[in-house]
Design a protein around this motif. Structure first.
Motif, short mmCIF file in Angstrom:
data_model
loop_
_atom_site.label_atom_id
_atom_site.label_comp_id
_atom_site.label_asym_id
_atom_site.label_seq_id
_atom_site.Cartn_x
_atom_site.Cartn_y
_atom_site.Cartn_z
N GLY A 53 0.72 -1.14 0.08
CA GLY A 53 -0.20 0.07 0.18
C GLY A 53 0.91 1.33 0.06
N VAL A 54 2.09 1.29 -0.77
CA VAL A 54 2.97 2.40 -0.75
C VAL A 54 3.36 2.50 -2.02
CG1 VAL A 54 5.07 3.21 0.09
CG2 VAL A 54 3.73 1.76 1.62
N VAL A 55 3.65 3.89 -2.45
CA VAL A 55 4.13 4.37 -3.70
C VAL A 55 5.22 5.30 -3.24
CG1 VAL A 55 3.75 5.42 -5.88
CG2 VAL A 55 2.02 3.92 -4.95
N CYS A 56 6.12 5.13 -3.74
CA CYS A 56 7.57 6.05 -3.68
C CYS A 56 7.77 6.88 -4.95
CB CYS A 56 8.66 5.03 -3.05
SG CYS A 56 10.10 5.94 -2.58
N GLN A 57 7.77 8.15 -4.77
CA GLN A 57 8.39 9.00 -5.96
C GLN A 57 9.39 10.11 -5.76
OE1 GLN A 57 7.60 8.90 -9.32
NE2 GLN A 57 5.19 7.67 -9.26
N ASN A 58 10.16 10.23 -6.39
CA ASN A 58 11.20 11.15 -6.09
C ASN A 58 10.72 12.65 -6.13
OD1 ASN A 58 13.28 13.23 -7.89
ND2 ASN A 58 14.51 11.59 -6.31
N VAL A 59 11.68 13.68 -5.36
CA VAL A 59 10.80 15.01 -5.60
C VAL A 59 10.96 15.70 -6.94
CG1 VAL A 59 11.31 15.83 -2.89
CG2 VAL A 59 13.36 15.83 -4.66
N ALA A 60 12.00 15.23 -7.74
CA ALA A 60 12.18 15.90 -8.87
C ALA A 60 11.01 15.44 -9.95
CB ALA A 60 13.48 15.48 -9.59
N THR A 61 10.63 14.09 -9.83
CA THR A 61 9.49 13.64 -10.47
C THR A 61 8.33 14.41 -10.18
OG1 THR A 61 10.45 11.37 -10.13
CG2 THR A 61 8.44 11.60 -11.07
N ALA A 62 8.27 14.82 -8.77
CA ALA A 62 6.86 15.46 -8.61
C ALA A 62 6.96 16.87 -9.10
CB ALA A 62 6.99 15.61 -6.99
N ALA A 63 8.15 17.74 -9.19
CA ALA A 63 8.37 19.02 -9.86
C ALA A 63 8.10 18.81 -11.32
CB ALA A 63 9.78 19.41 -9.64
N HIS A 64 8.60 17.88 -11.97
CA HIS A 64 7.98 17.44 -13.29
C HIS A 64 6.48 17.12 -13.66
CE1 HIS A 64 11.80 18.71 -15.37
NE2 HIS A 64 12.44 18.05 -14.13
N SER A 65 6.02 16.56 -12.76
CA SER A 65 4.44 16.36 -12.99
C SER A 65 3.80 17.86 -12.79
CB SER A 65 4.17 15.26 -11.65
OG SER A 65 4.63 14.10 -11.86
N TYR A 66 4.35 18.58 -12.07
CA TYR A 66 3.67 19.78 -11.88
C TYR A 66 3.70 20.46 -13.18
CZ TYR A 66 4.05 24.73 -11.38
OH TYR A 66 4.05 26.21 -11.97
N ALA A 67 5.00 20.58 -13.80
CA ALA A 67 5.32 21.12 -15.11
C ALA A 67 4.32 20.61 -16.03
CB ALA A 67 6.96 21.16 -15.32
N ALA A 68 4.34 19.35 -15.99
CA ALA A 68 3.31 18.55 -17.16
C ALA A 68 1.96 18.98 -16.92
CB ALA A 68 3.37 16.98 -17.07
N LEU A 69 1.50 19.13 -15.88
CA LEU A 69 0.03 19.30 -15.67
C LEU A 69 -0.21 20.90 -15.59
CD1 LEU A 69 -2.37 17.25 -15.03
CD2 LEU A 69 0.19 16.36 -15.00
N TYR A 70 0.32 21.56 -14.95
CA TYR A 70 0.15 23.01 -14.88
C TYR A 70 0.33 23.60 -16.10
CZ TYR A 70 -1.23 23.17 -9.95
OH TYR A 70 -2.00 22.84 -8.84
N LYS A 71 1.87 23.50 -16.47
CA LYS A 71 2.32 24.28 -17.71
C LYS A 71 2.25 23.63 -19.15
CE LYS A 71 6.27 25.56 -15.89
NZ LYS A 71 7.45 26.35 -15.27
N GLY A 72 2.04 22.37 -19.18
CA GLY A 72 2.01 21.62 -20.41
C GLY A 72 3.22 21.35 -20.89
N GLU A 73 4.22 21.35 -19.80
CA GLU A 73 5.60 21.27 -20.62
C GLU A 73 6.06 19.62 -20.34
OE1 GLU A 73 8.21 23.83 -18.77
OE2 GLU A 73 7.57 25.49 -19.30
N PRO A 74 6.46 19.10 -21.19
CA PRO A 74 7.02 17.79 -21.29
C PRO A 74 8.50 17.71 -20.60
CG PRO A 74 7.36 18.46 -23.47
CD PRO A 74 6.69 19.60 -22.90
N LEU A 75 8.67 16.47 -20.27
CA LEU A 75 10.24 16.27 -19.41
C LEU A 75 11.17 16.49 -20.47
CD1 LEU A 75 11.75 15.63 -17.08
CD2 LEU A 75 11.51 13.17 -17.46
#
Lengths: 536, 351
Positions: free
Chosen positions: A269-291
């Motif tokens: 019941g755990v998922v682990c993600q890196n902080v930079a992955t989180a920051a780029h998920s932000y960029a992908a959703l809010y700004k529509g910027e791919p990695l």
């Protein structure tokens, strides 16, 4: 600023190497000058290689899709800058054997012209499926080092309740500070990205694990959480012990749970993600910027300006090291992609920065390794192993190529963190032995699978030959019986004999047809039969 | 097996642990013991160590050269030095040269290099050397000097060396005047003559405050070295503490049952090779068990066998035999005491 105190657990083993973080964590991240030519490998993640969707000579815009996902576990790749596709050719990647894989080569036009981006102001209103689709389309993969496609880890399935989403900001390897700088410089993007991930997973709560040698990062995130009034995300400062940043170790420290061997965190019941992955998920959703770029730490004793650099993917290491002032004294150096504990030394500076390149280490040339002392079974390695393996036994059996015993000692639970080799008083390259044993076992399993198929075919062929022999014998018997009957009848009914003749012809035809069929199948089976004979 | 060079594989950092430094520290930890032994038994301690050192290092060099390995690398790991010091300390001071040579050769050539050298020897080399001598030359091996004998000091180093090689004392006295039975020997003989323990212990020539006269100090000096090794984290507490606690507990139980026959725990702890065994012998990583649980079982086994041999066996002390017996069991102990690997359930071990 008070950081939440919560009960922590400890994983067994671990080591305390000097962290050398101060070399590179004091200066702000700087974007590097765009390289004239970018080499973008078609595989920058765990999973299937991508398929190029551009042709040579085609002009591409920054952020434009240039290679699509090659399967379910895969992530698309986008143009890091605007320019022209000059070639699609083999290019070396950071791999122990200097492997070359296909890469799209883009000559940049220096204009940095973006493709169309779809900005969203309230991405949290999207449903989890839509969030995953956008993260997938943006090519986001785990940026901690392994590069597992993020959208797959964000899909727990309909029947799994995610208790805890763990955000990995531990950054336990010495020298590496890219996550530290990211958390300090862009805490809001990290937190907004975490909210998106939490929404995708419907996770109950979120823990951000940060080692206690990065207080500034912890405080920066905490401040944002307070400003946002976010209560379900918690910053947890954990003790600095290598390898706390290992997924399994961090989960153990924060939840006390062990990820089952051969299992994944989702199983508990755990998922682990890196902080930079989180920051780029932000960029992908809010700004529509791919990695298309990432922060890379350039550090080590031999680089002139150690620090963190924002680097477009495809930038050759030579350009990056050049941007960091080059090698001290211009002399020889060992260049390692990744950290000092798990990184890969490279022999070619044309190798490009990819999604998983978190650090480049430029160290003084390593002395040629002298013959190591024998193992005295002191057990320091076993005491340091975070997986609680017995490295001295693994070493003993790997050395004697006794791979059954190696597997009996659970070699595949080894995460190759390097603690054992770090503590070894005899300086035995233990991880090297373990990698060797793992590859040998994989090779052996491949051989075994091939041999199994060959044996099955061989057995099938034997069966068929046997069956045909029997059928022939039966036919002969029937013929003989008919002959005997004819003799006994002696000039019986003519009609009867004509009917018998017709019957015989029919049988012959049928047999001929079947023979043809078997002949065909036999031709196909022949190569494998040869293999089966040579491989009893 | 051919592997690419070390530089090709991570990790690219190494901690500060080093085999030679580790062995050096073990050797240094024996210095207090050597000093106190000399204070108790005189120059014979130094001649012992002098000869075992030379012969051990020589044997090591020859064996390694015959095996076509680097002599410099082998000698620089200091393991032969440690073996020589341990053997020299455990043999009766002023032992004749041939005894020392035989013991050292048995330890280095037979117990160590015939099995493949450092790391591959199943038996503790120093203990093998000791046992070979004990079985082959029982008379010489029980000829211990009386503690604090002035003659042993008056000899001087060269006088002692002369005696070791020639068998003649420079003064007009025979060796018998110098030697006497060890406290454990005394105890064994006394008990076999149906003497009561307090009668035996009343002999102040032999017995000191809690154990053998002089011997108790020598054991305390070894303890100091052992504690320093613990402090330096060269050894872990598991084996020594288990050995001492097991031996003391067993001794206490029997002492409570029959104090006239069974010596008290403190006597057992500070007699014979108990302390040396606890801190320098059962902690030998090569021949002992490796897992934490394994070390505890190993040391407890040694303690029990020692107690049995001391009380009911044919020899006054039993550290060496006990260690060799448990050496044989070490691989099996290790196999059955592997810790649970993270992410696995406790597994059943197939016998």
């Amino acid at each position: 600023m008070k950081i939440t105190q919560r009960k922590l657990w400890q994983f067994k083993g671990g080591i305390h190497p000097d962290d050398h973080k101060a070399l590179s964590n004091t200066a702000a991240t700087t974007p590097i000058a765009l390289a004239p030519r970018l080499f973008i490998p078609l595989q920058q993640h765990i999973g299937a290689i991508t398929k190029p969707v551009v042709t040579i000579g085609q002009r591409v815009l920054k952020g434009e899709l240039i290679a699509e996902a090659g399967g379910h576990v895969s992530a698309p790749i986008h143009a890091p800058t605007s320019g022209t596709v000059s070639a699609i050719d083999l290019h070396p990647i950071a791999h122990p054997s200097a492997l070359k894989i296909p890469a799209i080569i883009i000559d940049s036009d220096g204009e940095e012209r973006w493709t169309l981006r779809e900005e969203l102001s309230r991405p949290l209103d999207l449903n989890p499926h839509e969030i995953r689709q956008r993260i997938k389309a943006a090519g986001v993969v785990g940026l901690g080092g392994a590069g597992f496609p993020a959208h797959i880890k964000l899909n727990p399935g309909a029947h799994t309740q995610i208790e805890t989403l763990i955000i990995n900001g531990a950054e336990c390897e010495p020298y590496i500070t890219c996550d530290d700088r990211l958390m300090r410089e862009k805490p809001l993007e990290v937190i907004l990205g975490i909210q998106i991930m939490r929404r995708a997973l419907s996770a109950r709560h979120v823990l951000i694990g940060i080692e206690d040698n990065k207080p500034e990062a912890a405080i920066a995130l905490q401040q944002i959480l307070q400003q946002l009034g976010e209560r379900e995300i918690e910053v947890v400062v954990v003790p600095t012990i290598y390898p706390t940043g290992g997924e399994r170790q961090l989960i153990q420290v924060l939840t006390g749970k062990e990820v089952p061997s051969q299992g994944i965190p989702l199983d508990i019941g755990v998922v682990c993600q890196n902080v930079a992955t989180a920051a780029h998920s932000y960029a992908a959703l809010y700004k529509g910027e791919p990695l298309i770029n990432r922060i890379v730490t350039v550090s080590g004793e031999s680089v002139v300006r150690p620090g963190n650099y924002e680097v477009p993917f495809g930038t050759p290491l030579s350009e990056l090291i050049g941007a960091a002032g080059g090698v001290k004294g211009g002399g020889a150096a060992t260049v390692i992609v990744g950290g000092p504990m798990m990184g890969i030394p490279v022999t070619d500076l044309q190798i490009a920065v990819t999604k998983t390149t978190n650090a480049i280490l430029v160290q003084p040339p390593q002395p040629y390794p002298v013959a190591h002392h024998p193992c005295i079974r002191c057990g320091a390695c076993a005491a340091s192993c975070p997986a609680q393996l017995q490295p001295q036994q693994l070493y003993w059996h790997s050395r004697s190529r006794d791979f059954d015993k190696v597997q009996d000692e659970h070699i595949f639970d080894c995460i190759e963190c390097g603690c054992c080799a770090w503590v070894c008083p005899s300086t035995i390259p233990l991880v090297h032995y373990f990698r060797f044993a793992k590859s040998e076992i994989w090779g052996r399993e491949r051989d075994k699978a091939a041999a199994d198929i060959a044996r099955e075919r061989h057995e099938f062929r034997q069966q068929r030959i046997e069956r045909e022999k029997q059928e022939r014998a039966e036919l002969m018997q029937r013929k003989k019986a008919a002959l005997a009957k004819k003799k006994a009848g002696d000039g019986g009914d003519v009609k009867e004999s004509i009917a018998a003749a017709v019957e015989r012809t029919k049988a012959k035809k049928a047999k001929l047809a079947s023979q043809e069929a078997t002949l065909e199948s036999e031709t196909i089976a022949t190569p494998s039969e040869a293999e089966a004979k040579s491989n009893p | 097996m051919k592997l690419p060079q070390l530089t090709l594989s991570s990790p690219h950092l190494h901690g500060d642990a080093a085999l030679d430094r580790l062995m050096q520290q073990v050797a240094i930890a024996l210095i207090p013991a050597i000093a106190v032994n000399m204070w108790v038994f005189g120059w014979g301690v130094i001649t012992n160590i002098f000869i075992t050192l030379i012969v051990s290092l020589g044997s090591e060099a020859i064996a390694v050269a015959l095996r076509r390995r680097s002599v410099a690398v082998a000698l620089s790991d200091y393991s032969a030095v440690v073996t020589a010091l341990l053997l020299g300390l455990t043999l009766p001071p002023l032992s004749p040269w041939w005894l020392l040579v035989t013991g050292s050769v048995a330890a280095i050539i037979f117990a160590k290099h015939l099995y493949g050298g450092l790391g591959f020897n199943p038996f503790n080399p120093a203990m093998v050397g000791f046992v070979v001598l004990l079985i082959s030359f029982p008379v010489e091996m029980t000829r211990w000097q009386a503690p604090f004998n002035p003659v042993a000091f008056d000899l001087g180093f060269f006088g002692a060396l002369t005696y070791v090689f020639s068998g003649h004392l420079p003064f007009d006295i025979s060796l018998d005047a110098l030697t006497m039975a060890t406290p454990l020997d005394h105890l064994k003989t006394g008990l076999s003559l149906q003497h009561n323990l307090s009668e035996i212990r009343s002999n102040t020539e032999v017995f000191g405050m809690v154990a053998g006269k002089g011997w108790e100090w020598a054991n305390l000096a070894i303890l100091a070295g052992g504690l320093w090794l613990l402090y330096q984290r060269i050894i872990t507490w598991h084996a020594p503490v288990t050995l001492l606690v097991t031996l003391a507990t067993t001794a206490l139980i029997f002492n409570l049952i029959d104090p006239a026959r069974y010596a008290d725990p403190l006597f057992h702890l500070l007699s014979g090779g108990t302390i040396l065994g606890a801190f320098f012998i059962v902690t030998d990583p090569v021949t002992g068990a490796t897992s934490v649980k394994g070390r505890i079982i190993f040391a407890a086994g040694v303690a029990l066998i020692v107690y049995i041999i001391r009380n009911w066996g044919g020899f006054p002390d039993g550290i060496a035999f006990a260690v060799l017996l448990m050496n044989m069991a070490a691989p099996t102990i290790d196999y059955y005491t592997r810790p649970r690997v993270i992410g696995h359930h406790q597994e059943e071990r197939q016998p």
